[in-house]
Structures are given as structure tokens and as C-alpha cells.
Design an enzyme around this catalytic site. Structure first.
Site, PDB file in Angstrom:
ATOM      1  N   GLY A  34      36.316  48.188  45.981  1.00  0.00           N
ATOM      2  CA  GLY A  34      35.814  49.216  44.634  1.00  0.00           C
ATOM      3  C   GLY A  34      35.997  48.126  43.699  1.00  0.00           C
ATOM      4  O   GLY A  34      36.245  48.577  42.436  1.00  0.00           O
ATOM      5  N   CYS A  35      35.586  46.864  43.739  1.00  0.00           N
ATOM      6  CA  CYS A  35      35.735  45.824  42.593  1.00  0.00           C
ATOM      7  C   CYS A  35      34.138  45.360  42.305  1.00  0.00           C
ATOM      8  O   CYS A  35      33.285  45.614  43.028  1.00  0.00           O
ATOM      9  CB  CYS A  35      36.521  44.611  43.387  1.00  0.00           C
ATOM     10  SG  CYS A  35      36.772  43.069  42.340  1.00  0.00           S
ATOM     11  N   GLY A  36      34.285  44.789  40.934  1.00  0.00           N
ATOM     12  CA  GLY A  36      33.097  44.365  40.369  1.00  0.00           C
ATOM     13  C   GLY A  36      32.573  43.079  41.311  1.00  0.00           C
ATOM     14  O   GLY A  36      31.310  42.768  41.626  1.00  0.00           O
TER      15      GLY A  36
END
Length: 157
Positions: A34-36
Site C-alpha cells: 500500500g505504498c506510493g
């Protein structure tokens, strides 16, 4: 110590020896779903597909230490990666890369590429490149895209 003396944990919980990777070029990455930077999974898979038949492996270690961006179970993380990015390289059990519960492998990687005390991992998708002799030859910041590492990998193969 050598990188080959460490044990890593598979998603199933089974211990695996890093010695199984002797003679291969490795790209070791701490990841999050769930990271950029999560779209880098696509670039990692592209590298893997291009070089997998040339003694190259990507070792994916999910880590929930940065903004709690890998909250799922090991199995959920693998499923997410395979469904969303069609990953075929191995994803291992979730680990800590800093702090009191830090994985011994990451203590070694940081020591080899960060000085005596080891330089803390600052975020998801920090990458370490290991040559066929098990030497940690480079560390890349999360902002470095997998395709930017391609030439370095080719030199080692």
C-alpha cells in the site's frame, strides 16, 4: 559472515538457507502493498522475466514498518502481488528491517552497504544488489526504479 550463512523464512514459515542462492545475482527488496512505490512491482517483475534464466533472483521481503503499508497476512500479500502485478519471483514472510526485531539478513545487508553501525532503511523498496559471490555490491534508495538498476545487473551476470 557471508550472506550465505543466513536463514530466511518463506511464506509457509519454512526456513530457507541463503546458500540456496550461491552463484546467483540477487536483488533483495523490502516491499509494501500500500505504498506510493508499490507500482515498482511491475518493474521488478520485468527485470525478473528478462534475467531469470541467467542466474538472477529477486528476493521480496514485505515489511510493515513504514506507515503500516503492508498490513495483510503473508498469503494476502502474495495474492495481491500475483493478482495486481503478475509477480513470479518469490515473496518471503513479512519481516522487520530496522529495530529490535530486525531480520539478521538485513543487519548484514546494512552493515555491508551502510558502514559499521549500518545505515537504517528509510522506506519501502530499498534495494540491495548482491553478486554471484554473495558480496553486497550496491544499495539503492526507494526512488530508484528497477529499470534503472538493469545495467548494474547485466554487468554482474
Amino acid at each position: 559472515m557471508s550472506i550465505y550463512e543466513y536463514q530466511i523464512k518463506e511464506v509457509s514459515g519454512t526456513e530457507k538457507s541463503m546458500a540456496d542462492y550461491k552463484g546467483k545475482v540477487l536483488l533483495i527488496v523490502n516491499t509494501a502493498t500500500g505504498c506510493g512505490f508499490t507500482p515498482q512491482y511491475e518493474g521488478l517483475e520485468n527485470l525478473y522475466k528478462e534475467f531469470e534464466d541467467q542466474d538472477f533472483e529477486i528476493l521480496d521481503f514485505p515489511c510493515n514498518q513504514f506507515g503500516h503499508q503492508a498490513p495483510g497476512s503473508n498469503e494476502e500479500i502474495v495474492e495481491f502481488c500475483q493478482l495486481n502485478y503478475a509477480t513470479t519471483f518469490e515473496t518471503f514472510a513479512k519481516i522487520d528491517v530496522n529495530g529490535k526485531n530486525e531480520a539478521p539478513l538485513y543487519q548484514f545487508l546494512k552493515k555491508e552497504q551502510g558502514g559499521l553501525a549500518g545505515k537504517a532503511i528509510k522506506w519501502n523498496f530499498t534495494k540491495f544488489l548482491v553478486n554471484k559471490d554473495g558480496e553486497v555490491v550496491a544499495r539503492y534508495a526507494p526512488t530508484v526504479k528497477p529499470e534503472e538498476i538493469k545495467a548494474d545487473i547485466e554487468k554482474l551476470l
